[in-house]
Design a protein around this motif. Structure first.
Motif, PDB file in Angstrom:
ATOM      1  N   ALA A 111       1.733  -5.036   3.413  1.00 52.21           N
ATOM      2  CA  ALA A 111       1.729  -4.061   2.321  1.00 52.21           C
ATOM      3  C   ALA A 111       0.314  -3.516   2.191  1.00 52.21           C
ATOM      4  O   ALA A 111      -0.628  -4.268   1.923  1.00 52.21           O
ATOM      5  CB  ALA A 111       2.175  -4.717   1.022  1.00 52.21           C
ATOM      6  N   TYR A 112       0.132  -2.214   2.397  1.00 48.24           N
ATOM      7  CA  TYR A 112      -1.186  -1.589   2.338  1.00 48.24           C
ATOM      8  C   TYR A 112      -1.500  -1.159   0.903  1.00 48.24           C
ATOM      9  O   TYR A 112      -0.699  -0.451   0.264  1.00 48.24           O
ATOM     10  CB  TYR A 112      -1.242  -0.375   3.270  1.00 48.24           C
ATOM     11  N   PHE A 113      -2.620  -1.592   0.409  1.00 50.51           N
ATOM     12  CA  PHE A 113      -3.038  -1.255  -0.966  1.00 50.51           C
ATOM     13  C   PHE A 113      -3.402   0.229  -1.047  1.00 50.51           C
ATOM     14  O   PHE A 113      -4.132   0.749  -0.210  1.00 50.51           O
ATOM     15  CB  PHE A 113      -4.251  -2.101  -1.362  1.00 50.51           C
ATOM     16  N   VAL A 160       7.066   4.450   2.282  1.00 52.67           N
ATOM     17  CA  VAL A 160       7.487   3.922   0.991  1.00 52.67           C
ATOM     18  C   VAL A 160       6.254   3.624   0.158  1.00 52.67           C
ATOM     19  O   VAL A 160       5.329   2.940   0.618  1.00 52.67           O
ATOM     20  CB  VAL A 160       8.334   2.635   1.160  1.00 52.67           C
ATOM     21  N   PHE A 161       6.232   4.142  -1.071  1.00 57.28           N
ATOM     22  CA  PHE A 161       5.206   3.787  -2.055  1.00 57.28           C
ATOM     23  C   PHE A 161       5.864   2.879  -3.087  1.00 57.28           C
ATOM     24  O   PHE A 161       6.806   3.287  -3.776  1.00 57.28           O
ATOM     25  CB  PHE A 161       4.651   5.029  -2.751  1.00 57.28           C
ATOM     26  N   VAL A 218       9.241   3.748  -5.070  1.00 59.85           N
ATOM     27  CA  VAL A 218      10.056   2.640  -5.561  1.00 59.85           C
ATOM     28  C   VAL A 218       9.327   1.965  -6.717  1.00 59.85           C
ATOM     29  O   VAL A 218       8.127   1.681  -6.625  1.00 59.85           O
ATOM     30  CB  VAL A 218      10.342   1.608  -4.451  1.00 59.85           C
ATOM     31  N   ILE A 219      10.040   1.730  -7.807  1.00 61.54           N
ATOM     32  CA  ILE A 219       9.504   0.973  -8.943  1.00 61.54           C
ATOM     33  C   ILE A 219      10.096  -0.423  -8.890  1.00 61.54           C
ATOM     34  O   ILE A 219      11.318  -0.595  -8.858  1.00 61.54           O
ATOM     35  CB  ILE A 219       9.869   1.650 -10.279  1.00 61.54           C
ATOM     36  N   ILE A 242      -0.058   0.389  -6.684  1.00 63.35           N
ATOM     37  CA  ILE A 242       0.805   1.016  -5.688  1.00 63.35           C
ATOM     38  C   ILE A 242       0.436   0.449  -4.325  1.00 63.35           C
ATOM     39  O   ILE A 242      -0.744   0.437  -3.941  1.00 63.35           O
ATOM     40  CB  ILE A 242       0.629   2.546  -5.662  1.00 63.35           C
ATOM     41  N   VAL A 243       1.445  -0.032  -3.598  1.00 66.70           N
ATOM     42  CA  VAL A 243       1.239  -0.452  -2.213  1.00 66.70           C
ATOM     43  C   VAL A 243       2.210   0.342  -1.352  1.00 66.70           C
ATOM     44  O   VAL A 243       3.178   0.932  -1.849  1.00 66.70           O
ATOM     45  CB  VAL A 243       1.457  -1.971  -2.032  1.00 66.70           C
TER      46      VAL A 243
END
Length: 584
Positions: free
Chosen positions: A565-567, A548-549, A489-490, A576-577
């Motif tokens: 949200a994982y870094f 999901v990235f 996802v952007i 990117i999380v």
């Protein structure tokens, strides 16, 4: 094109991309087919286009001015000018516009040397116009036709111009033009028909409005491509209003930057055009007629875009004409200076210009030296984005992000700065010294060498700056853990992170709060994939089992997410999380 086996309708991220002409994309797809999907194969068509343009310029200059030096200077100036270099670092078709326009003007100029024009030259002109239309749209025919008509009228008057046009095989040339230009336009119009009634389009408060997806209507390709993307864009009425325009004074002023360092000679070159003589309807000899043609060619694109929305690279169609004028002046200066044993008018003018160049080169070298002495190299693995100032008001320019650089950030560019100082000072110094000794040809070659040295520095600088402009490092970071069913996802417009699709070779990247810009129109078609997310839909997907990235700029706030949200990675002011932690 290669995945869908569809060379008519362009697609980006699985969505119809209908606002651009196809020739550049055909050439890149062909390069991918031959050499594989790589960065080098993506850039190869533009590189070959510049090479072809340089060869065309050499031929034009040598033939038009009867001088091998004029041909050499034409190619050298083109290849060493900053504008051609910088606007082939990004994938835009404008240098191809320069190629077809130059070849078309060469064909026309050759017919002017003939009492009875060759049909092959007339057909060559028509073919170049058609290829230009397939490269950039209507300006591909507007520019060459206006230039030719203006030149004919100024050199022949109305009656003789009509007679001359009849000699240029107009009927067969028009048929050839249509045979090349029309088929793609017909095929893509048939493949993307109008849905809904065009009357749904309305104009109010200075802007056009178009039915959205809830109206169940989409205007067809013919309206969107010709009316919206070309006519309304020119009138600053295009929808959606997701673009800016370069101020007029800056648009003209940047012309001197794009021709650097040869812009020092541009005023002498323009002064050589017999403007007043042509306006007074005085007879021009062959040389003066050639100069007038180049002068009209140089002026028309600049004047055309002065009354419209514009980007700084819209100046490119002017550069070949100015390059030829400068090359003609330099060749004449070199020939006359070497032919006389005493100083002449051109030699003195060349010496004075060399002094100006030396002063400017010295100032640039001192500025580079200042940054070298007052900046420190960043520590290893430092993200350049953390050292930049933010000037969002400048990002309407194609390379506006470079204006973020300050003294601290310049420490990352010490090697390019050293090369810049040596190239600009050394090139302009030798140019001045050799002109003092009445050796302008050698001086011009050393000035070109200094310009190429500066372009080397610019290339190295772009490599250092590239993390700001691309998501390559982020794509490399997530590639090892990316699975086919994972979602990318952007956060924002697709263009801001579109290189993820290229480097990961993924289509249907999802877009969060970014249904605009190049994907806006195609998103209304029924076959558009469901890739557009809002804050509510992303929250639902974030808590699902699918990984999901999420790509985002550090300048934009992260949407409120229901879980952690994982870094994953950070580079160039972007990160990117993910909704799931890495497992390796």
């Amino acid at each position: 094109m290669l995945v869908r086996h569809d060379w008519v309708t362009l697609y980006a991220n699985g969505i119809r991309y209908l606002e651009k002409a196809p020739l550049l994309y055909w050439s890149i797809a062909a390069s991918f087919k031959l050499f594989g999907v790589h960065t080098a194969s993506a850039r190869l068509p533009l590189a070959l286009t510049v090479l072809a343009l340089a060869l065309a310029m050499e031929s034009f200059g040598r033939r038009a001015f009867g001088s091998a030096r004029a041909g050499l200077y034409s190619a050298l100036i083109l290849l060493s000018s900053f504008g051609i270099f910088i606007f082939t670092r990004i994938t835009i078709p404008d240098v191809a516009v320069c190629l077809w326009l130059t070849l078309g003007m060469l064909c026309y100029w050759l017919t002017e040397q003939q009492e009875h024009p060759s049909p092959l030259l007339c057909w060559g002109f028509a073919a170049c116009c058609a290829l230009d239309v397939l490269t950039k749209g209507l300006i591909g025919i507007v520019f060459p036709m206006l230039i030719v008509l203006a030149h004919l009228l100024l050199t022949r008057g109305v009656r003789r111009s009509i007679t001359r046009i009849r000699q240029l095989f107009p009927l067969s040339s028009i048929i050839l033009f249509l045979a090349i230009a029309v088929p793609w336009h017909v095929l893509i119009a048939l493949a993307n028909p109008t849905q809904g009634h065009p009357g749904n389009l309305s104009f109010s408060h200075g802007h056009w409005t178009v039915p959205g997806p809830t109206d169940g209507n989409v205007h067809g390709w013919l309206w969107f491509y010709f009316v919206n993307e070309q006519v309304l864009r020119y009138l600053n009425l295009r929808v959606p209003r997701d673009y800016d325009t370069v101020p007029l004074a800056l648009f003209w002023g940047l012309l001197l930057i794009w021709l650097m360092p040869w812009s020092a000679y541009v005023f002498k070159a323009i002064a050589s055009v017999p403007w007043m003589k042509s306006l007074r309807r005085q007879t021009l000899d062959a040389s003066q007629s050639t100069l007038l043609l180049l002068g009209i060619w140089a002026a028309l694109p600049m004047l055309f875009f002065s009354f419209s929305t514009r980007q700084e690279y819209y100046v490119l169609p002017t550069l070949p004409a100015l390059t030829l004028l400068i090359a003609a002046w330099l060749a004449k200066e070199a020939d006359e200076t070497e032919s006389f044993s005493v100083p002449n008018r051109l030699a003195i003018a060349g010496q004075r210009i060399s002094v100006v160049l030396l002063i400017l080169g010295s100032i640039a070298a001192l500025a580079a030296g200042f940054f070298i002495l007052h900046s420190q190299p960043p520590s290893p693995n430092t993200d350049l984005a953390t050292m930049l100032r933010q000037n969002p008001g400048d990002y309407a320019l194609s390379f506006g992000h470079f204006l973020d650089l300050d003294t601290r950030a310049m420490g990352a560019f010490r090697t390019p700065l050293i090369i810049t100082a040596i190239a600009l000072f050394g090139g302009t110094l030798l140019n001045w010294l050799l002109r003092l000794k009445y050796k302008p040809h050698a001086a011009n070659l050393w000035l070109a060498a200094g310009a190429f040295g500066f372009l080397l520095a610019a290339h190295l600088g772009l490599q250092i700056f590239s993390p700001i402009l691309t998501s390559y490092n982020l794509a490399e970071a997530i590639a090892p853990q990316l699975k086919p069913d994972d979602m990318i996802v952007i956060n924002g417009e697709y263009e801001s992170g579109s290189t993820l699709g290229f480097y990961l070779q993924r289509n249907n990247i999802h877009i969060l709060n970014g249904r605009s810009s190049n994907l806006w129109y195609g998103s209304f078609f029924p076959d558009a994939p469901p890739i557009f997310e809002d804050n509510n839909s992303i929250r639902l997907k974030w808590t699902g089992v699918r990984r999901v990235f999420l790509w985002q700029s550090l300048d934009d706030p992260l949407p409120s997410l229901p879980t952690k949200a994982y870094f994953i990675a950070q580079s160039g002011g972007k990160e990117i999380v993910s909704n799931q932690a890495s497992t390796y």
